[in-house]
Design an enzyme around this catalytic site. Structure first.
Site, PDB file in Angstrom:
ATOM      1  N   SER A   1      13.819 -38.073 -65.303  1.00  0.00           N
ATOM      2  CA  SER A   1      14.840 -37.760 -66.327  1.00  0.00           C
ATOM      3  C   SER A   1      16.278 -37.554 -65.752  1.00  0.00           C
ATOM      4  O   SER A   1      17.114 -36.740 -66.049  1.00  0.00           O
ATOM      5  CB  SER A   1      14.775 -36.725 -67.118  1.00  0.00           C
ATOM      6  OG  SER A   1      13.485 -36.654 -67.642  1.00  0.00           O
TER       7      SER A   1
ATOM      8  N   GLY B   1      14.887 -43.937 -64.100  1.00  0.00           N
ATOM      9  CA  GLY B   1      13.757 -44.429 -65.174  1.00  0.00           C
ATOM     10  C   GLY B   1      14.407 -45.072 -66.300  1.00  0.00           C
ATOM     11  O   GLY B   1      14.895 -45.989 -66.446  1.00  0.00           O
ATOM     12  N   GLY B   2      14.198 -44.391 -67.479  1.00  0.00           N
ATOM     13  CA  GLY B   2      14.669 -44.851 -68.616  1.00  0.00           C
ATOM     14  C   GLY B   2      16.251 -45.023 -68.893  1.00  0.00           C
ATOM     15  O   GLY B   2      16.518 -45.975 -69.440  1.00  0.00           O
TER      16      GLY B   2
ATOM     17  N   HIS C   1       3.989 -44.524 -57.418  1.00  0.00           N
ATOM     18  CA  HIS C   1       4.590 -43.577 -58.681  1.00  0.00           C
ATOM     19  C   HIS C   1       3.693 -43.060 -59.331  1.00  0.00           C
ATOM     20  O   HIS C   1       2.322 -43.171 -59.386  1.00  0.00           O
ATOM     21  CB  HIS C   1       5.232 -44.865 -59.500  1.00  0.00           C
ATOM     22  CG  HIS C   1       6.016 -44.146 -60.755  1.00  0.00           C
ATOM     23  ND1 HIS C   1       5.521 -43.880 -61.886  1.00  0.00           N
ATOM     24  CD2 HIS C   1       7.451 -44.354 -60.760  1.00  0.00           C
ATOM     25  CE1 HIS C   1       6.815 -43.526 -62.461  1.00  0.00           C
ATOM     26  NE2 HIS C   1       7.657 -43.741 -62.083  1.00  0.00           N
TER      27      HIS C   1
ATOM     28  N   GLY D   1      10.333 -38.987 -68.151  1.00  0.00           N
ATOM     29  CA  GLY D   1      10.313 -39.370 -69.379  1.00  0.00           C
ATOM     30  C   GLY D   1      10.219 -38.340 -70.495  1.00  0.00           C
ATOM     31  O   GLY D   1      10.200 -38.583 -71.542  1.00  0.00           O
TER      32      GLY D   1
ATOM     33  N   GLU E   1       9.617 -37.102 -57.387  1.00  0.00           N
ATOM     34  CA  GLU E   1       9.474 -37.188 -58.826  1.00  0.00           C
ATOM     35  C   GLU E   1       8.264 -36.111 -59.580  1.00  0.00           C
ATOM     36  O   GLU E   1       7.003 -36.424 -59.584  1.00  0.00           O
ATOM     37  CB  GLU E   1       9.249 -38.678 -59.222  1.00  0.00           C
ATOM     38  CG  GLU E   1       8.219 -39.345 -58.776  1.00  0.00           C
ATOM     39  CD  GLU E   1       7.420 -40.504 -59.301  1.00  0.00           C
ATOM     40  OE1 GLU E   1       8.017 -40.975 -60.433  1.00  0.00           O
ATOM     41  OE2 GLU E   1       6.249 -40.958 -59.168  1.00  0.00           O
TER      42      GLU E   1
END
Length: 247
Positions: free
Chosen positions: A202, A223-224, A86, A163, A157
């Site tokens: 994102s 992710g988030g 990552h 993020g 990514e």
């Protein structure tokens, strides 16, 4: 580094409910090491289709490596996948292509199944080096992935999109994914056809459908947005719709 304690179980349960109708896609959750076993237990108790992944692992099988977690430990905790390389591991903890390649080789030997992350920084993108960087990172793991076509996956990514709320356009994502597919094809047609290439950066309910509609985008590394079960469920719905459209 979220939901690593008592909050892991209800979040896993909510994600399992959100993904209950997913019949044509695979859904994974990747909690911290401290929550792997409890999340796997929660998922198993619900007879859910959701699988569990670790966020990292050691290339070593055992030994005097205090603080590290081996592939066997991850499997014993109930995880069947692992995220490797990552961007935060590369950028913050100094993981090189060689380190990621060693971890990928270890994972390909007996699991957990690896999701190898690749992607460029903002400076590399602005220098026009996106494809060069991604090719270097993918080539480092081609030998490992080629041992068992389809056992591992690749995630593109772009570091500048993680993020930040920024996201690669569907066309930009497709261009990089097509490059990755071509590199896999250089090893074998089976590796190119059977390796899933995910987009991460994102990803959210509002942009998932457009990204997943691209021919070489096989899924998303979320992710988030994964901390919001309702929003994550909408991403799963978009993936399900994309899978049905390709069938």
């Amino acid at each position: 580094m979220n939901a690593g304690g008592h909050d892991a179980r209800p979040l896993a349960a909510a994600v399992a409910r959100a993904a209950a109708d997913a019949e044509h896609v695979d859904v994974l959750v990747a909690p911290p090491f401290t929550a792997l076993a409890v999340v796997a237990e929660e998922i198993d108790a619900r007879a859910s289709r959701v699988s569990v992944a670790a966020q990292n692992m050691s290339a070593e099988a055992s030994g005097a490596f205090t603080g590290e977690v081996s592939s066997g430990m991850i499997r014993d905790a109930g995880a069947t996948w692992v995220i490797l390389g990552h961007s935060e591991r590369r950028q913050l903890f100094g993981e090189t292509d060689a380190i990621v390649a060693r971890k990928a080789a270890a994972a390909m030997t007996g699991g957990p199944r690896p999701i190898v992350c690749v992607g460029e920084t903002l400076a590399e993108r602005e220098a026009g080096a996106t494809l060069e960087v991604v090719e270097r990172q993918v080539r480092a793991v081609l030998d490992a992935l080629g041992r068992q076509p389809g056992f591992g996956a690749v995630a593109y990514e772009p570091v500048w999109a993680i993020g930040t709320g920024k996201v690669a356009s569907p066309e930009d994502a497709q261009a990089v994914h097509a490059k990755i597919r071509a590199l896999l094809a250089g090893v074998s047609a089976a590796l190119a056809a059977q390796t899933r290439i995910l987009y991460g950066g994102s990803v959210k309910a509002e942009n998932a459908a457009a990204l997943l509609a691209q021919p070489d985008v096989d899924g998303a590394l979320v992710g988030g947005a994964s901390l919001d079960p309702a929003g994550f469920g909408k991403i799963v719905e978009a993936a399900e719709a994309a899978a049905k459209a390709r069938a």
